[in-house]
Design a protein around this motif. Structure first.
Motif, short mmCIF file in Angstrom:
data_model
loop_
_atom_site.label_atom_id
_atom_site.label_comp_id
_atom_site.label_asym_id
_atom_site.label_seq_id
_atom_site.Cartn_x
_atom_site.Cartn_y
_atom_site.Cartn_z
N ILE A 3 0.85 -1.18 0.00
CA ILE A 3 0.00 0.00 0.00
C ILE A 3 0.89 1.24 0.00
CG2 ILE A 3 -1.71 1.30 1.33
CD1 ILE A 3 -2.52 -1.37 2.62
N TYR A 4 0.56 2.20 -0.84
CA TYR A 4 1.22 3.50 -0.84
C TYR A 4 0.42 4.41 0.10
CZ TYR A 4 2.31 8.23 -2.35
OH TYR A 4 2.66 9.55 -2.38
N VAL A 5 1.11 5.11 0.98
CA VAL A 5 0.48 6.04 1.90
C VAL A 5 1.15 7.39 1.69
CG1 VAL A 5 -0.14 6.52 4.29
CG2 VAL A 5 0.21 4.15 3.56
N VAL A 30 6.62 -1.98 7.25
CA VAL A 30 6.40 -0.56 7.01
C VAL A 30 7.73 0.02 6.53
CG1 VAL A 30 5.88 1.67 8.05
CG2 VAL A 30 4.59 -0.35 8.75
N GLN A 31 7.69 0.74 5.43
CA GLN A 31 8.89 1.37 4.88
C GLN A 31 8.64 2.87 4.76
OE1 GLN A 31 9.88 0.03 0.95
NE2 GLN A 31 11.82 1.11 0.93
N VAL A 47 3.26 0.23 3.08
CA VAL A 47 2.85 -0.69 4.12
C VAL A 47 2.44 -2.00 3.47
CG1 VAL A 47 1.21 -1.12 6.00
CG2 VAL A 47 2.03 1.21 5.57
N GLU A 48 2.97 -3.10 3.98
CA GLU A 48 2.57 -4.43 3.51
C GLU A 48 1.71 -5.09 4.57
OE1 GLU A 48 5.68 -6.99 2.10
OE2 GLU A 48 6.72 -5.32 1.14
N VAL A 74 -4.19 7.05 0.20
CA VAL A 74 -3.86 5.64 0.41
C VAL A 74 -4.40 4.83 -0.76
CG1 VAL A 74 -4.08 3.70 2.02
CG2 VAL A 74 -4.08 6.03 2.91
N ASN A 75 -3.50 4.10 -1.43
CA ASN A 75 -3.93 3.23 -2.52
C ASN A 75 -2.91 2.11 -2.72
OD1 ASN A 75 -1.81 4.43 -4.05
ND2 ASN A 75 -3.19 6.05 -4.70
N LYS A 76 -3.24 1.20 -3.62
CA LYS A 76 -2.29 0.12 -3.92
C LYS A 76 -1.05 0.73 -4.56
CE LYS A 76 -4.79 -4.14 -4.17
NZ LYS A 76 -4.08 -5.04 -3.30
#
Length: 103
Positions: A3-5, A30-31, A47-48, A74-76
């Motif tokens: 997930i891109y945040v 979390v990266q 976030v995975e 927030v999206n894939k």
């Protein structure tokens, strides 16, 4: 998949993100990318989650939500584009390297 945040506060920590996303399932990783030169957070994270269903639940709940004074995006996450080792140029599109230097 992850997930891109985006639009994160520069004060956010991995623990902050882990706690928030754990409400929707198991958080695997979390990266928080940092700027290579300054070491400052770049305002986004990846976030995975444990399953696709958990990812979907987190995206649906958190996209557009206000968190730490900001409206989250927030999206894939999209797969990272392969970059050539030629030093850039030729693509015609904007990259992170030349944002802010339009002229």
């Amino acid at each position: 998949m992850s997930i891109y945040v985006g639009n994160l506060s520069y004060e956010v920590t991995q623990d902050d993100l882990t706690q928030t996303f754990a409400e929707y399932g198991s958080v695997k990783r979390v990266q928080l990318p940092t700027d290579r030169e300054t070491g400052r957070l770049r305002g986004f994270a990846f976030v995975e989650m444990g399953t696709d269903a958990e990812e979907t639940a987190a995206i649906e709940a958190l996209d557009g939500a206000e968190w730490m004074g900001r409206d989250l995006k927030v999206n894939k996450a999209k797969p990272r584009e392969e970059r050539g080792s030629s030093g850039g140029g030729g693509g015609g599109g904007w990259s992170n390297q030349n944002r802010g230097s339009r002229y």
